[in-house]
Write a protein that holds these residues in place. Structure first.
Motif, PDB file in Angstrom:
ATOM      1  N   CYS A 236      76.033  22.882  31.039  1.00  0.00           N
ATOM      2  CA  CYS A 236      74.770  22.582  30.368  1.00  0.00           C
ATOM      3  C   CYS A 236      74.603  21.065  30.349  1.00  0.00           C
TER       4      CYS A 236
ATOM      5  N   ASN B 153      79.481  28.787  22.993  1.00  0.00           N
ATOM      6  CA  ASN B 153      79.121  29.962  23.795  1.00  0.00           C
ATOM      7  C   ASN B 153      80.034  31.182  23.613  1.00  0.00           C
TER       8      ASN B 153
ATOM      9  N   ASN C 106      73.340  19.282  28.271  1.00  0.00           N
ATOM     10  CA  ASN C 106      73.524  18.747  26.924  1.00  0.00           C
ATOM     11  C   ASN C 106      75.010  18.710  26.558  1.00  0.00           C
ATOM     12  N   ARG C 107      75.848  19.087  27.525  1.00  0.00           N
ATOM     13  CA  ARG C 107      77.298  19.076  27.304  1.00  0.00           C
ATOM     14  C   ARG C 107      78.021  18.190  28.310  1.00  0.00           C
TER      15      ARG C 107
ATOM     16  N   ARG D 257      69.136  19.059  20.263  1.00  0.00           N
ATOM     17  CA  ARG D 257      68.743  19.864  21.422  1.00  0.00           C
ATOM     18  C   ARG D 257      68.637  19.025  22.698  1.00  0.00           C
TER      19      ARG D 257
ATOM     20  N   ARG E 194      67.347  26.196  29.551  1.00  0.00           N
ATOM     21  CA  ARG E 194      66.663  25.191  28.742  1.00  0.00           C
ATOM     22  C   ARG E 194      65.312  24.872  29.389  1.00  0.00           C
TER      23      ARG E 194
ATOM     24  N   TYR F 235      75.488  29.465  28.754  1.00  0.00           N
ATOM     25  CA  TYR F 235      75.087  28.100  29.133  1.00  0.00           C
ATOM     26  C   TYR F 235      73.691  28.084  29.763  1.00  0.00           C
ATOM     27  N   THR F 236      73.479  27.224  30.780  1.00  0.00           N
ATOM     28  CA  THR F 236      72.122  26.961  31.286  1.00  0.00           C
ATOM     29  C   THR F 236      72.026  27.488  32.715  1.00  0.00           C
TER      30      THR F 236
ATOM     31  N   GLY G 266      76.487  18.814  22.891  1.00  0.00           N
ATOM     32  CA  GLY G 266      75.833  20.121  22.846  1.00  0.00           C
ATOM     33  C   GLY G 266      74.993  20.265  21.583  1.00  0.00           C
ATOM     34  N   CYS G 267      74.243  21.350  21.509  1.00  0.00           N
ATOM     35  CA  CYS G 267      73.473  21.641  20.299  1.00  0.00           C
ATOM     36  C   CYS G 267      74.465  21.863  19.164  1.00  0.00           C
TER      37      CYS G 267
ATOM     38  N   PHE H 246      74.894  23.867  16.853  1.00  0.00           N
ATOM     39  CA  PHE H 246      75.299  25.229  16.474  1.00  0.00           C
ATOM     40  C   PHE H 246      76.051  25.952  17.585  1.00  0.00           C
ATOM     41  N   CYS H 247      76.131  25.345  18.764  1.00  0.00           N
ATOM     42  CA  CYS H 247      76.493  26.103  19.977  1.00  0.00           C
ATOM     43  C   CYS H 247      77.988  26.141  20.264  1.00  0.00           C
TER      44      CYS H 247
HETATM   45  S1  SF4 Z   1      72.731  26.121  23.079  1.00  0.00           S
HETATM   46 FE1  SF4 Z   1      72.316  26.089  25.275  1.00  0.00          FE
HETATM   47  S2  SF4 Z   1      71.375  24.087  25.581  1.00  0.00           S
HETATM   48 FE2  SF4 Z   1      72.455  23.942  23.641  1.00  0.00          FE
HETATM   49  S3  SF4 Z   1      74.497  23.135  24.152  1.00  0.00           S
HETATM   50 FE3  SF4 Z   1      74.608  25.381  24.112  1.00  0.00          FE
HETATM   51  S4  SF4 Z   1      74.332  25.979  26.251  1.00  0.00           S
HETATM   52 FE4  SF4 Z   1      73.562  23.877  26.046  1.00  0.00          FE
END
Ligand code: SF4
Length: 330
Positions: free
Chosen positions: A54, A71, A56-57, A184, A144, A112-113, A65-66, A68-69
């Motif tokens: 992702c 996976n 964002n990672r 995000r 995303r 993930y993405t 990352g977000c 809360f995330c």
């Molecule tokens: S929620 Fe989705 S966009 Fe956000 S860090 Fe996790 S995998 Fe990436």
């Protein structure tokens, strides 16, 4: 009164309060009903892990990352790392076929993405999934909104001409302050642009949203639903905020900076939002789920998901209400 799966209910009209009869498929538009109408029977999802990461990672947009995330907390497929997509589909399909010999499937690129890669790589992965068996009716691809472009949408449009295709965009909130707070790495305008560029291509679009993010008021969550109405997306997944281990949110929670919703707060909240949701938007999910309970810090609702859904339906019934009851075309 129930007629097969249809429920005949007396409900006040949402326009002028006059009592009228409505034949509805339950209290909200379930994904299972959507599939039954389209395919004539139930469709089973096969989640796969395609070894994506992702942006964002991996440092492209962010590295944490977000907030809360994590996976592995919501995707069983993560455990299948190292097995090809085709093998994952074949194994899961064979298991399901033992119990439901006539089952048909949608392969769900969940972890993930799942559009984050070169087009040829994406094509190879999607082709593997679709080639695994003739009873694969299509794909659901989670991504995303900043990870699609014209080239990717063009190949997805090609699949949508031959298969059933859902593209699931993570939005979480229509409010940029909230998106910043949960890290995000994209804003709401990026989501709007992605939806607009996806429309008209035969691709079904859904959005994920999270309810109960710290600092968000009920009114703001309703505004997120209204954005989905305005954009006329095809589906929505509602999640309640869950705090799982190994996340930045967990650190905030352990410092006492995060409060999660109780079930008694969530049920009226989700019913309020369903009342404002356009009746044509398919509800893919009403409540979040952490598959590994050892990872969940909060909230602990101590109730099975099916019973929570029953509670939501009971609340709508008590209100003599339903999805779209307060929907206004804007
Ligand atoms: S929620 Fe989705 S966009 Fe956000 S860090 Fe996790 S995998 Fe990436």
């Amino acid at each position: 009164m129930c007629i097969g799966r249809m429920r005949l209910i007396l409900v006040p009209s949402n326009a002028c309060g006059v009592i009228h009869m409505a034949i509805k498929y339950g209290w909200y538009y379930r994904l299972s009903e959507f599939f039954r109408k389209r395919f004539g029977h139930r469709i089973y999802k096969i989640p796969v892990h395609a070894a994506f990461t992702c942006p964002n990672r991996d440092g492209t947009i962010g590295s944490g990352g977000c907030t809360f995330c994590y996976n592995p907390s919501f995707s069983l497929a993560v455990a299948q790392e190292g097995i090809s997509v085709r093998e994952q589909v074949e194994q899961a399909r064979a298991q399901k076929k033992k119990k439901y010999p006539k089952a048909r499937f949608l392969v769900y690129f969940q972890s993930y993405t799942n559009t984050y890669g070169e087009v040829e790589h994406l094509r190879n992965l999607y082709d593997q999934a679709l080639a695994a068996a003739e009873d694969i009716v299509g794909l659901a691809i989670a991504t995303r909104p900043d990870c699609v472009n014209r080239e990717i949408l063009d190949i997805l449009e090609g699949y949508a001409k031959r298969y059933h295709l859902w593209l699931e965009y993570g939005l979480q909130s229509a409010h940029n302050a909230t998106l910043d707070r949960i890290n995000r790495g994209h804003d709401c305008e990026t989501f709007i642009k992605a939806v607009q560029e996806t429309k008209g291509r035969g691709i079904f679009i859904s959005a994920h949203i999270i309810l109960g993010v710290p600092g968000e008021r009920r009114e703001q969550m309703r505004q997120t639903v209204e954005l989905l109405n305005r954009l006329a997306v095809d589906g929505v997944k509602f999640h309640h905020l869950q705090v799982v281990k190994n996340t930045p949110l967990a650190n905030d929670y352990l410092r006492g900076q995060v409060q999660t919703l109780t079930l008694d707060e969530y049920i009226p909240l989700i019913c309020d939002l369903l009342e404002h949701l356009s009746p044509r938007i398919v509800v893919h999910r009403l409540v979040g789920e952490t598959l590994d309970h050892d990872l969940l810090l909060a909230p602990h609702w101590e109730k099975q998901k099916s019973l929570i859904i029953q509670d939501i339906e009971s609340e709508l019934k008590r209100r003599k209400s339903y999805q779209g009851f307060l929907y206004r075309k804007l």
